[in-house]
Design a protein around this motif. Structure first.
Motif, mmCIF file in Angstrom:
data_model
loop_
_atom_site.group_PDB
_atom_site.id
_atom_site.type_symbol
_atom_site.label_atom_id
_atom_site.label_comp_id
_atom_site.label_asym_id
_atom_site.label_seq_id
_atom_site.Cartn_x
_atom_site.Cartn_y
_atom_site.Cartn_z
ATOM 1 N N ALA A 41 8.564 -1.689 16.404
ATOM 2 C CA ALA A 41 8.908 -2.726 16.848
ATOM 3 C C ALA A 41 7.640 -3.676 17.360
ATOM 4 O O ALA A 41 6.551 -3.215 18.010
ATOM 5 N N HIS A 42 7.742 -5.064 17.658
ATOM 6 C CA HIS A 42 6.742 -5.996 17.959
ATOM 7 C C HIS A 42 6.869 -5.874 19.493
ATOM 8 O O HIS A 42 7.822 -5.371 20.292
ATOM 9 N N GLU A 43 5.736 -6.374 20.190
ATOM 10 C CA GLU A 43 5.564 -6.408 21.453
ATOM 11 C C GLU A 43 6.631 -7.406 22.105
ATOM 12 O O GLU A 43 7.356 -8.104 21.482
ATOM 13 N N LYS A 44 7.283 -7.144 23.399
ATOM 14 C CA LYS A 44 8.129 -7.959 23.833
ATOM 15 C C LYS A 44 9.512 -7.748 22.827
ATOM 16 O O LYS A 44 9.943 -8.855 22.704
ATOM 17 N N PRO A 45 9.930 -6.879 22.656
ATOM 18 C CA PRO A 45 11.209 -6.439 21.740
ATOM 19 C C PRO A 45 12.441 -7.165 22.363
ATOM 20 O O PRO A 45 12.742 -7.427 23.354
ATOM 21 N N ASP A 46 13.078 -7.504 21.224
ATOM 22 C CA ASP A 46 14.215 -8.232 21.310
ATOM 23 C C ASP A 46 15.332 -7.642 20.570
ATOM 24 O O ASP A 46 15.173 -6.420 20.021
ATOM 25 N N GLY A 47 16.684 -8.058 20.428
ATOM 26 C CA GLY A 47 17.763 -7.610 19.881
ATOM 27 C C GLY A 47 17.516 -7.392 18.287
ATOM 28 O O GLY A 47 18.013 -6.483 17.542
ATOM 29 N N TYR A 69 11.089 6.651 15.919
ATOM 30 C CA TYR A 69 11.169 5.245 16.801
ATOM 31 C C TYR A 69 10.013 5.164 17.666
ATOM 32 O O TYR A 69 9.952 5.779 18.758
ATOM 33 N N PHE A 70 9.140 4.083 17.299
ATOM 34 C CA PHE A 70 7.973 3.742 18.195
ATOM 35 C C PHE A 70 7.958 2.561 18.634
ATOM 36 O O PHE A 70 8.389 1.523 18.268
ATOM 37 N N LEU A 71 7.917 2.505 19.876
ATOM 38 C CA LEU A 71 7.634 1.275 20.600
ATOM 39 C C LEU A 71 6.607 1.390 21.884
ATOM 40 O O LEU A 71 6.698 2.168 22.854
ATOM 41 N N ASP A 72 5.591 0.611 21.947
ATOM 42 C CA ASP A 72 4.777 0.571 23.145
ATOM 43 C C ASP A 72 5.025 -0.297 24.114
ATOM 44 O O ASP A 72 4.355 -1.030 24.549
ATOM 45 N N ASP A 73 6.253 0.102 24.584
ATOM 46 C CA ASP A 73 6.738 -0.788 25.621
ATOM 47 C C ASP A 73 8.086 0.060 26.108
ATOM 48 O O ASP A 73 8.548 0.898 25.473
ATOM 49 N N ARG A 90 6.786 6.245 23.187
ATOM 50 C CA ARG A 90 5.689 5.401 23.270
ATOM 51 C C ARG A 90 4.425 6.230 22.779
ATOM 52 O O ARG A 90 3.214 5.735 22.840
ATOM 53 N N SER A 91 4.624 7.336 22.435
ATOM 54 C CA SER A 91 3.468 8.238 21.490
ATOM 55 C C SER A 91 3.722 8.424 20.137
ATOM 56 O O SER A 91 4.762 8.269 19.656
ATOM 57 N N PHE A 92 2.708 8.892 19.696
ATOM 58 C CA PHE A 92 2.691 9.292 17.952
ATOM 59 C C PHE A 92 3.116 10.657 17.874
ATOM 60 O O PHE A 92 2.639 11.484 17.014
ATOM 61 N N GLU A 93 3.636 11.699 18.694
ATOM 62 C CA GLU A 93 3.973 12.834 18.847
ATOM 63 C C GLU A 93 5.032 13.081 17.665
ATOM 64 O O GLU A 93 5.883 12.304 17.425
ATOM 65 N N GLY A 94 4.268 14.021 16.722
ATOM 66 C CA GLY A 94 5.441 14.358 15.506
ATOM 67 C C GLY A 94 5.297 13.514 14.433
ATOM 68 O O GLY A 94 5.646 13.642 13.433
ATOM 69 N N ALA A 112 2.417 -6.219 16.279
ATOM 70 C CA ALA A 112 2.942 -4.984 16.890
ATOM 71 C C ALA A 112 2.071 -4.683 18.209
ATOM 72 O O ALA A 112 2.437 -3.621 18.934
ATOM 73 N N GLY A 113 0.802 -5.087 18.546
ATOM 74 C CA GLY A 113 0.099 -4.895 19.684
ATOM 75 C C GLY A 113 -1.123 -3.931 19.126
ATOM 76 O O GLY A 113 -1.098 -3.539 17.985
ATOM 77 N N GLU A 114 -1.750 -3.707 20.007
ATOM 78 C CA GLU A 114 -2.951 -2.912 19.868
ATOM 79 C C GLU A 114 -2.457 -1.276 19.449
ATOM 80 O O GLU A 114 -3.198 -0.781 18.673
ATOM 81 N N ALA A 115 -1.644 -0.792 19.920
ATOM 82 C CA ALA A 115 -1.043 0.502 19.670
ATOM 83 C C ALA A 115 -0.856 0.907 18.116
ATOM 84 O O ALA A 115 -1.210 2.061 17.547
ATOM 85 N N LEU A 116 -0.438 -0.310 17.393
ATOM 86 C CA LEU A 116 -0.365 -0.078 15.898
ATOM 87 C C LEU A 116 -1.291 -0.585 15.131
ATOM 88 O O LEU A 116 -1.137 -0.742 13.663
#
Length: 348
Positions: A41-47, A69-73, A90-94, A112-116
């Motif tokens: 998901a992108h930063e500041k996620p919406d519906g 499901y990854f979301l840096d937020d 919020r991690s890449f575990e698994g 998507a922000g710096e995390a991705l």
């Protein structure tokens, strides 16, 4: 190599929910042949972005796929009713080295922000409906005329032959309700309404969605809304703008999440053609939200500020201080307004 071919077919999910438009054959092959998928998901996620990722994740899991499901937020409070939202991490575990990352509702990877930012294009599926999408993935499925990214996700699920369960339907209806402003915006066309009705027929919880997205606000958020409207400025040329400072948020214990659709309240002013809301971030930057009543293209204005979005709804991030951010915002909006006014006056 980027995917290019598309197959033109009117499809339905196995329980009769219509999935229309074009579905890229290479994208379908990707989902059928790979084993692990990371929904991004992108930063500041919406519906739209969360509903899309969760809907496709549920369908892929039903096919026996491994889904993360990854979301840096944080998942916004008003979207935590969505099925599987409690599994967002919020991690890449698994995450395996050969995982496929599915980016939803983003015109370019940076959204998507710096995390991705490290994810190589060769492992990216890009599903989006924004104008100006950069086709940044190995697999790209972009339909710029659709009301929400969730419509594309429905097309994929239908083409994969998966049923639309009540959980998936709720996720998909959330994408439509979110990106059409509860069907108030001009992108809520007849086919959008028919699709929404079909989703309700198979179990989408419309009442829950509208209650959470449009009828539930924190008390602190309502206080901030009042102050923001009180400080709003209405210009002679039709721009209604206001600013939310960090100090104001701290005064009421509010967060950016509490500012959902404050810009919509500015747009509702009868003389407003374009609404602009600047929200101060902890790093001193300002997040800009733009809304148009329909005559002026705020996406074009946002692009002048290195942002993007849609014709009627767009945004950008501007560096402070506030006077500079506000000056740049007004200049970009006025440039676009002047261009449109000149075009309207030009002889045909």
């Amino acid at each position: 190599m980027k995917s290019s071919g598309a197959m033109s077919a009117r499809r339905m999910a196995s329980n009769g929910v219509p999935g229309g438009g074009f579905t890229d054959a290479a994208v379908l092959a990707c989902f059928r042949e790979h084993g692990q998928f990371v929904m991004c998901a992108h930063e500041k996620p919406d519906g739209d972005v969360l509903g899309s990722g969760l809907a496709l994740g549920l369908a892929l899991k039903a096919m026996g796929k491994d889904v993360i499901y990854f979301l840096d937020d944080e998942v916004p409070k008003n979207l935590r009713f969505l099925p599987d939202s409690d599994l967002v991490q919020r991690s890449f575990e698994g995450v395996k080295s050969d995982a496929v990352f599915v980016f939803f509702d983003m015109s370019d990877q940076s959204r998507a922000g710096e995390a991705l930012g490290w994810v190589p294009p060769e492992q990216i599926v890009n599903i989006d409906h924004h104008l100006g999408n950069k086709r940044f993935g190995r697999w790209n499925y972009v339909l710029e005329a659709e009301a929400a990214t969730g419509v594309l996700v429905l097309n994929v699920i239908a083409a994969l032959g998966q049923p639309i369960t009540p959980g998936i339907a709720t996720c998909l209806l959330t994408t439509l309700i979110s990106d059409t402003g509860c069907f108030l915006y001009s992108n809520a066309r007849p086919q959008t309404l028919r699709l929404a009705a079909a989703l309700v027929n198979v179990g989408a919880d419309k009442d829950l969605i509208t209650e959470q997205l449009y009828q539930t606000r924190s008390f602190s958020g309502q206080k901030v809304l009042g102050r923001t409207l009180d400080a709003a400025v209405m210009t002679d040329d039709g721009i209604c703008y206001s600013v939310v400072s960090r100090a104001l948020l701290e005064e009421f214990g509010a967060t950016h999440e509490d500012l959902e659709d404050v810009v919509g309240a500015l747009r509702a002013v009868d003389r407003c053609e374009v609404a602009a809301l600047l929200k101060e971030s902890p790093d001193g930057n300002y997040r800009l939200s733009l809304r148009s009543r329909g005559r002026f293209n705020v996406m074009a204005a946002a692009k002048k500020l290195d942002g993007g979005g849609h014709f009627r709804a767009a945004g950008a991030t501007l560096p402070g201080p506030l006077p500079n951010a506000l000056s740049r915002t007004l200049a970009a909006v006025r440039t676009e307004m002047a261009a449109q006014i000149a075009a309207d006056r030009a002889p045909t």
